[in-house]
Design a protein around this motif. Structure first.
Motif, short mmCIF file in Angstrom:
data_model
loop_
_atom_site.label_atom_id
_atom_site.label_comp_id
_atom_site.label_asym_id
_atom_site.label_seq_id
_atom_site.Cartn_x
_atom_site.Cartn_y
_atom_site.Cartn_z
N GLY A 92 0.72 -1.04 0.17
CA GLY A 92 -0.03 0.16 -0.18
C GLY A 92 0.97 1.20 -0.15
N PRO A 93 0.34 2.32 -0.18
CA PRO A 93 -1.31 2.63 0.24
C PRO A 93 -1.87 2.66 -1.72
CG PRO A 93 0.44 4.99 -0.26
CD PRO A 93 0.67 3.56 0.36
N LEU A 94 -3.13 1.98 -1.63
CA LEU A 94 -3.87 1.34 -2.83
C LEU A 94 -5.18 2.14 -3.26
CD1 LEU A 94 -3.37 -1.98 -2.57
CD2 LEU A 94 -1.59 -1.30 -3.90
N GLY A 218 -8.74 -9.03 -5.87
CA GLY A 218 -7.37 -10.23 -6.29
C GLY A 218 -6.30 -10.08 -5.70
N CYS A 219 -5.18 -9.12 -6.77
CA CYS A 219 -4.47 -8.28 -6.79
C CYS A 219 -4.34 -7.59 -6.58
CB CYS A 219 -3.49 -8.05 -8.09
SG CYS A 219 -4.36 -7.29 -9.15
N GLY A 220 -5.17 -6.14 -5.93
CA GLY A 220 -5.07 -4.86 -5.44
C GLY A 220 -4.31 -4.18 -6.58
N ILE A 221 -3.75 -4.23 -7.57
CA ILE A 221 -3.19 -3.58 -8.03
C ILE A 221 -3.49 -3.46 -9.68
CG2 ILE A 221 -0.75 -3.77 -6.88
CD1 ILE A 221 0.44 -5.25 -8.54
N GLY A 222 -4.67 -4.00 -9.88
CA GLY A 222 -4.67 -3.74 -11.34
C GLY A 222 -4.87 -4.30 -12.66
N ALA A 223 -3.81 -5.87 -12.08
CA ALA A 223 -3.97 -6.98 -12.76
C ALA A 223 -4.43 -8.10 -12.97
CB ALA A 223 -2.27 -7.03 -12.57
N CYS A 224 -5.62 -7.69 -12.27
CA CYS A 224 -6.71 -9.30 -12.60
C CYS A 224 -7.77 -7.53 -12.83
CB CYS A 224 -6.72 -10.04 -10.94
SG CYS A 224 -7.79 -9.43 -9.54
N LEU A 225 -9.35 -8.99 -13.34
CA LEU A 225 -10.22 -8.81 -13.18
C LEU A 225 -11.14 -9.16 -12.65
CD1 LEU A 225 -10.22 -9.29 -17.79
CD2 LEU A 225 -9.88 -7.05 -15.42
N VAL A 226 -10.94 -9.41 -11.27
CA VAL A 226 -12.00 -9.43 -9.81
C VAL A 226 -12.55 -8.28 -9.59
CG1 VAL A 226 -12.39 -10.50 -8.05
CG2 VAL A 226 -10.41 -11.67 -9.43
N CYS A 227 -12.37 -7.16 -9.54
CA CYS A 227 -12.80 -5.81 -9.13
C CYS A 227 -13.45 -5.35 -10.26
CB CYS A 227 -12.10 -5.58 -8.27
SG CYS A 227 -10.84 -4.41 -8.90
N VAL A 242 -11.54 -2.08 -9.53
CA VAL A 242 -11.93 -0.73 -8.43
C VAL A 242 -10.76 -0.74 -7.13
CG1 VAL A 242 -13.29 -0.84 -6.26
CG2 VAL A 242 -14.24 -1.33 -8.09
N CYS A 243 -9.90 -1.57 -7.66
CA CYS A 243 -8.73 -1.19 -6.71
C CYS A 243 -7.57 -0.30 -7.74
CB CYS A 243 -7.92 -2.68 -6.71
SG CYS A 243 -7.50 -3.05 -8.76
N LYS A 244 -7.61 -0.23 -9.27
CA LYS A 244 -6.81 1.41 -9.20
C LYS A 244 -7.33 2.17 -9.76
CE LYS A 244 -3.16 1.07 -13.54
NZ LYS A 244 -2.82 0.28 -14.11
N ASP A 245 -8.31 2.19 -10.44
CA ASP A 245 -9.44 3.32 -10.85
C ASP A 245 -9.97 3.97 -9.34
OD1 ASP A 245 -8.74 2.76 -13.51
OD2 ASP A 245 -9.80 1.19 -13.76
N GLY A 246 -10.09 3.27 -9.30
CA GLY A 246 -11.08 3.81 -7.73
C GLY A 246 -10.34 3.28 -5.94
N PRO A 247 -11.15 3.57 -5.34
CA PRO A 247 -12.28 2.74 -5.09
C PRO A 247 -12.92 3.54 -5.30
CG PRO A 247 -10.41 3.11 -2.86
CD PRO A 247 -10.07 2.78 -3.76
N VAL A 248 -12.81 5.09 -5.15
CA VAL A 248 -13.64 6.21 -4.67
C VAL A 248 -14.08 6.59 -6.07
CG1 VAL A 248 -13.72 8.92 -4.49
CG2 VAL A 248 -12.33 6.50 -2.99
N PHE A 249 -15.01 7.02 -7.15
CA PHE A 249 -15.67 7.57 -7.97
C PHE A 249 -16.54 8.57 -7.93
CE2 PHE A 249 -14.33 3.03 -9.06
CZ PHE A 249 -14.22 3.03 -10.11
N GLU A 250 -16.37 9.51 -8.96
CA GLU A 250 -17.89 10.70 -8.97
C GLU A 250 -19.49 9.68 -9.28
OE1 GLU A 250 -17.32 13.32 -8.30
OE2 GLU A 250 -15.12 13.70 -8.51
#
Length: 258
Positions: A92-94, A218-227, A242-250
C-alpha cells in the motif's frame, strides 16, 4: 500508482464491537503517502490472496496508519488473531482516494457498517464543517461514533432496528441534513444499495457526490479482473478496476446494477 510492500509492527489492537477490530500499524513510508479513501492489502498466513482493508486514520507525523475491520471470513478471522508486536505484511497505499475540498466547505460523510471507517479521515479534514451520517444494523454494531464527535462533527446515527439513533436508512438523515442547508460535497462508503440511494439523493439536491465502492479483490493493483465495475463513458460504458481506478468514483459516473 506508487505503493510499497514490506512488513511493519502492529503497535495497538483493540476490539471495538463484536468481531470488529481496531489496529494501529507503524509504517512510516506508507503513512506519509496515504490519503483519505485509500486502502492497504494485507497478507494473511495460510491464504493466497491478500485482504483489502480501508485506511481509517493517518498519522504521518508518527508514521502510523489505523485500520478497522470486521471478521467476515477465514482471512479476516486470521487477521483478528494478530497481536501487538507482530509483523504485518502490507502492500500500500493503494487506489485513488477522495477529493478533499477546502476545510471551510460543508461536507457530508456517509458510512454504512464497515464502510464507516474510511469516513474518519475525511471527516478529520473538515472538522466542525462535516456532518457524519453513520448507519448500522443495531446498537451493538455501532463503531467510531466518538471519533466523529471528538472532531467536532455533527453526528447523526441510524440503526436498522432503532436500538440507537434514528430507526431507518442513512438516506433519511442525508435528506434531513440537506433540507436544513446547502452542502458542498457528499462522500459515501458502504453497501452498494446504500451508495446508489445516496447518489440519487445527491443528484436530486444538486450536490457533488463521491462514492467508495466495495468489491472483492484479487491482486489489488489492477492486474486481474476480479474487481471490475461499470462506469459511464463518452460512448456508453466502460469497465474499470475498483482497486486501481477507484475505489473512489464520482457518483454520477457509476452504473449501479439494477
Amino acid at each position: 500508482m506508487s505503493y510499497l510492500q514490506s512488513s511493519y509492527p502492529l503497535i495497538a489492537k483493540r476490539a471495538i464491537a463484536k468481531q470488529t477490530y481496531d489496529f494501529t500499524i507503524h509504517c512510516p513510508e506508507i503513512a506519509v503517502q496515504s490519503r483519505a479513501g485509500q486502502f492497504v492489502h494485507i497478507r494473511v498466513p495460510g491464504h493466497t490472496l491478500r485482504r483489502p482493508i480501508s485506511i481509517c486514520g493517518i498519522d504521518a507525523a508518527k508514521g502510523n496508519i489505523r485500520i478497522v475491520f470486521e471478521v467476515r471470513g477465514s482471512g479476516t478471522d486470521e487477521m483478528a488473531k494478530f497481536n501487538v508486536g507482530d509483523q504485518v505484511d502490507i502492500l500500500g497505499p493503494l487506489g485513488n482516494g477522495f477529493t478533499l475540498l477546502g476545510s471551510d466547505k460543508k461536507a457530508l460523510v456517509v458510512g454504512g457498517g464497515i464502510g464507516v471507517p474510511p469516513m474518519v479521515e475525511v471527516a478529520k479534514h473538515y472538522g466542525e464543517n462535516a456532518t457524519a451520517v453513520i448507519g448500522f444494523r443495531s446498537a451493538s454494531a455501532v463503531i467510531l461514533e466518538e471519533d466523529f464527535a471528538a472532531m467536532g462533527c455533527d453526528v447523526r446515527l441510524c440503526t436498522d432496528d432503532g436500538t440507537r439513533g434514528h430507526k431507518g436508512f442513512v438516506t433519511d438523515m442525508v435528506r434531513q441534513r440537506l433540507s436544513e442547508g446547502a452542502a458542498d460535497i457528499i462522500y459515501a462508503c458502504g453497501p452498494t444499495p446504500m451508495l446508489k440511494s445516496v447518489a440519487e439523493v445527491a443528484k436530486e439536491y444538486g450536490v457533488r457526490c463521491q462514492v467508495s465502492l466495495e468489491e472483492r479483490m484479487g491482486c489489488g493493483i489492477g492486474a486481474c479482473l476480479v474487481c471490475a465495475c461499470k462506469i459511464a463513458a463518452e460512448k456508453g460504458e466502460a469497465m474499470k478496476h475498483v482497486c486501481k481506478d477507484g475505489p473512489v468514483f464520482e457518483a454520477e459516473t457509476v452504473i449501479f446494477d439494477k
